[in-house]
Design an enzyme around this catalytic site. Structure first.
Site, PDB file in Angstrom:
ATOM      1  N   ASN A   9       4.039  12.080   7.337  1.00  0.00           N
ATOM      2  CA  ASN A   9       5.289  11.473   6.881  1.00  0.00           C
ATOM      3  C   ASN A   9       5.146  11.205   5.390  1.00  0.00           C
ATOM      4  O   ASN A   9       4.444  10.289   4.998  1.00  0.00           O
ATOM      5  CB  ASN A   9       5.530  10.164   7.653  1.00  0.00           C
ATOM      6  CG  ASN A   9       6.750   9.411   7.147  1.00  0.00           C
ATOM      7  OD1 ASN A   9       7.517   9.941   6.330  1.00  0.00           O
ATOM      8  ND2 ASN A   9       6.935   8.189   7.619  1.00  0.00           N
ATOM      9  N   TRP A  10       5.804  12.038   4.613  1.00  0.00           N
ATOM     10  CA  TRP A  10       5.670  11.910   3.157  1.00  0.00           C
ATOM     11  C   TRP A  10       6.465  10.721   2.611  1.00  0.00           C
ATOM     12  O   TRP A  10       6.348  10.373   1.463  1.00  0.00           O
ATOM     13  CB  TRP A  10       6.118  13.207   2.475  1.00  0.00           C
ATOM     14  CG  TRP A  10       5.014  14.229   2.374  1.00  0.00           C
ATOM     15  CD1 TRP A  10       3.857  14.245   3.109  1.00  0.00           C
ATOM     16  CD2 TRP A  10       4.952  15.353   1.477  1.00  0.00           C
ATOM     17  NE1 TRP A  10       3.084  15.313   2.722  1.00  0.00           N
ATOM     18  CE2 TRP A  10       3.728  16.010   1.732  1.00  0.00           C
ATOM     19  CE3 TRP A  10       5.807  15.863   0.509  1.00  0.00           C
ATOM     20  CZ2 TRP A  10       3.335  17.157   1.028  1.00  0.00           C
ATOM     21  CZ3 TRP A  10       5.428  17.004  -0.186  1.00  0.00           C
ATOM     22  CH2 TRP A  10       4.195  17.646   0.074  1.00  0.00           C
ATOM     23  N   LYS A  11       7.337  10.149   3.424  1.00  0.00           N
ATOM     24  CA  LYS A  11       8.208   9.057   2.967  1.00  0.00           C
ATOM     25  C   LYS A  11       8.928   9.495   1.682  1.00  0.00           C
ATOM     26  O   LYS A  11       9.259  10.673   1.557  1.00  0.00           O
ATOM     27  CB  LYS A  11       7.390   7.782   2.798  1.00  0.00           C
ATOM     28  CG  LYS A  11       6.533   7.492   4.044  1.00  0.00           C
ATOM     29  CD  LYS A  11       5.902   6.152   4.062  1.00  0.00           C
ATOM     30  CE  LYS A  11       5.126   5.969   5.366  1.00  0.00           C
ATOM     31  NZ  LYS A  11       4.568   4.642   5.519  1.00  0.00           N
ATOM     32  N   HIS A  95      11.755   4.668  12.110  1.00  0.00           N
ATOM     33  CA  HIS A  95      10.529   4.210  11.438  1.00  0.00           C
ATOM     34  C   HIS A  95      10.723   2.748  11.034  1.00  0.00           C
ATOM     35  O   HIS A  95      11.840   2.331  10.697  1.00  0.00           O
ATOM     36  CB  HIS A  95      10.255   5.082  10.204  1.00  0.00           C
ATOM     37  CG  HIS A  95       8.898   4.844   9.617  1.00  0.00           C
ATOM     38  ND1 HIS A  95       8.618   3.753   8.834  1.00  0.00           N
ATOM     39  CD2 HIS A  95       7.739   5.535   9.741  1.00  0.00           C
ATOM     40  CE1 HIS A  95       7.333   3.800   8.484  1.00  0.00           C
ATOM     41  NE2 HIS A  95       6.785   4.856   9.017  1.00  0.00           N
ATOM     42  N   GLU A  97      10.127   1.274   8.417  1.00  0.00           N
ATOM     43  CA  GLU A  97      10.702   1.105   7.076  1.00  0.00           C
ATOM     44  C   GLU A  97      12.220   1.263   7.103  1.00  0.00           C
ATOM     45  O   GLU A  97      12.915   0.748   6.225  1.00  0.00           O
ATOM     46  CB  GLU A  97      10.045   2.110   6.113  1.00  0.00           C
ATOM     47  CG  GLU A  97       8.620   1.686   5.777  1.00  0.00           C
ATOM     48  CD  GLU A  97       7.672   2.819   5.445  1.00  0.00           C
ATOM     49  OE1 GLU A  97       8.133   3.937   5.156  1.00  0.00           O
ATOM     50  OE2 GLU A  97       6.448   2.581   5.488  1.00  0.00           O
ATOM     51  N   GLU A 165       3.326   2.532  15.755  1.00  0.00           N
ATOM     52  CA  GLU A 165       2.892   2.180  14.408  1.00  0.00           C
ATOM     53  C   GLU A 165       2.968   0.667  14.221  1.00  0.00           C
ATOM     54  O   GLU A 165       4.050   0.133  13.909  1.00  0.00           O
ATOM     55  CB  GLU A 165       3.788   2.861  13.361  1.00  0.00           C
ATOM     56  CG  GLU A 165       3.776   4.375  13.435  1.00  0.00           C
ATOM     57  CD  GLU A 165       4.150   5.016  12.099  1.00  0.00           C
ATOM     58  OE1 GLU A 165       3.382   5.858  11.642  1.00  0.00           O
ATOM     59  OE2 GLU A 165       5.180   4.655  11.513  1.00  0.00           O
ATOM     60  N   GLY A 171       0.210   1.488   5.675  1.00  0.00           N
ATOM     61  CA  GLY A 171      -0.007   1.448   4.230  1.00  0.00           C
ATOM     62  C   GLY A 171      -0.867   0.299   3.756  1.00  0.00           C
ATOM     63  O   GLY A 171      -0.903  -0.006   2.559  1.00  0.00           O
ATOM     64  N   SER A 210      -2.434   3.735   8.591  1.00  0.00           N
ATOM     65  CA  SER A 210      -3.697   3.873   7.847  1.00  0.00           C
ATOM     66  C   SER A 210      -4.683   4.845   8.492  1.00  0.00           C
ATOM     67  O   SER A 210      -5.898   4.669   8.383  1.00  0.00           O
ATOM     68  CB  SER A 210      -4.349   2.495   7.632  1.00  0.00           C
ATOM     69  OG  SER A 210      -3.494   1.670   6.869  1.00  0.00           O
ATOM     70  N   GLY A 231       0.857   8.731   6.979  1.00  0.00           N
ATOM     71  CA  GLY A 231       1.577   8.537   5.730  1.00  0.00           C
ATOM     72  C   GLY A 231       0.734   8.986   4.546  1.00  0.00           C
ATOM     73  O   GLY A 231       0.656  10.174   4.230  1.00  0.00           O
ATOM     74  N   GLY A 232       0.071   8.036   3.912  1.00  0.00           N
ATOM     75  CA  GLY A 232      -0.666   8.293   2.672  1.00  0.00           C
ATOM     76  C   GLY A 232      -1.576   9.515   2.723  1.00  0.00           C
ATOM     77  O   GLY A 232      -1.578  10.343   1.801  1.00  0.00           O
TER      78      GLY A 232
HETATM   79  P1  13P Z   1       0.112   5.165   6.337  1.00  0.00           P
HETATM   80  O1  13P Z   1      -0.672   6.275   6.999  1.00  0.00           O
HETATM   81  O2  13P Z   1       0.253   5.353   4.858  1.00  0.00           O
HETATM   82  O3  13P Z   1      -0.409   3.815   6.724  1.00  0.00           O
HETATM   83  O4  13P Z   1       1.607   5.257   6.899  1.00  0.00           O
HETATM   84  C1  13P Z   1       1.800   5.297   8.264  1.00  0.00           C
HETATM   85  C2  13P Z   1       3.220   5.589   8.523  1.00  0.00           C
HETATM   86  O5  13P Z   1       4.084   4.779   8.318  1.00  0.00           O
HETATM   87  C3  13P Z   1       3.548   6.951   9.010  1.00  0.00           C
HETATM   88  O6  13P Z   1       4.863   7.012   9.438  1.00  0.00           O
END
Ligand code: 13P
Length: 252
Positions: A9-11, A95, A97, A165, A171, A210, A231-232
């Site tokens: 997930n590149w956000k 998600h 967010e 999640e 994050g 994470s 994510g990251g």
């Molecule tokens: P991180 O891997 O950066 O913690 O993000 C997780 C996430 O929200 C994937 O959708």
């Protein structure tokens, strides 16, 4: 055992210069049907070029949200048929967010998931508790409520994936312990089997929060962890492919 899904997930990250990451990931994807499925969910602006970059490779491209409506007066929004037309196969729905930053409720999430499924996309439906909810021992109750609300009207278990999640792990570099992950994933599995019968066992349940190359070997083998939503670490081709390699080693 379900085929694992390693999803990035590149956000809100990624400009054209970052298409090289997609090409590198595509080059590392195994065409074997035994290998885990590999997916990158990129910003809407990059979808077309990402689909091109992944053409011919065992890498799928997905969106990060969609509208419940197929078209209409929704300035700035993107619909499921639009994602499907551009070549996306998956879309992340609900998600945290978006639930917290855009006020998306379980009802909205369910409507978006139904729209995604109607457009022949696979919906990745996200659930997860806050630190406060975990501290007050309400994690399973919260997850149950989110599942009940967010899966409303979804009839085919083959049409969606669940991503667990925990909000406090997103994050932050804080990862849920294997015991915490195992407990929630088993709970989600039981919910799905209760709701859909034996086909509920085939719904993939991803862990997200994470996840990185160092902790993947501990997390991906946990019972009922059918992959990860990353994510990251999905923004670095090397890290993302390292997690994929860990999942691949579990499959053979
Ligand atoms: P991180 O891997 O950066 O913690 O993000 C997780 C996430 O929200 C994937 O959708």
């Amino acid at each position: 055992m379900n085929r694992k899904l390693i999803a990035g997930n590149w956000k809100m990250n990624g400009l054209r210069a970052d298409l090289s990451i997609i090409r590198e990931v595509a080059a590392g994807a195994s065409p074997s049907l035994q290998a885990p499925e590999l997916l990158l969910c990129v910003p809407a602006t990059l979808l077309g070029e990402a689909v091109q970059a992944a053409t011919g490779a065992a890498l799928k491209i997905g969106g990060q949200t969609c509208q419940a409506a197929d078209k209409g007066a929704f300035t700035g929004d993107i619909s499921a048929p639009m994602l499907a037309e551009i070549g996306a196969h998956y879309v992340i729905i609900g998600h945290s967010e978006r639930r917290t930053g855009h006020g998306e409720t379980d009802e909205m999430v369910a409507a978006q998931a139904r729209a995604a499924v109607n457009a022949a996309l696979t919906a990745i439906i996200c659930v997860g508790e806050t630190l406060e909810q975990r501290a007050s021992a309400r994690t399973l109750e919260v997850i149950e409520g989110q599942l009940a609300g967010s899966l409303q009207g979804l009839k085919s278990p083959a049409s969606f994936v669940i991503a667990y999640e925990p909000l406090w792990a997103i994050g932050t570099g804080k990862v849920a312990t294997p015991a915490q992950i195992g407990e929630v994933h088993a709970f989600i599995r039981a919910f799905l089997v209760d709701r859909f019968g034996p086909p509920g066992r085939g719904v993939r349940i991803l862990y997200g929060g994470s996840l990185n190359p160092a902790n993947a070997p501990e997390i991906l083998p946990i019972q009922d962890v059918d992959g990860g939503l990353i994510g990251g670490a999905s923004l670095k081709a090397g890290d993302f492919l390292a997690i994929y390699a860990t999942a691949s080693a579990l499959t053979v």
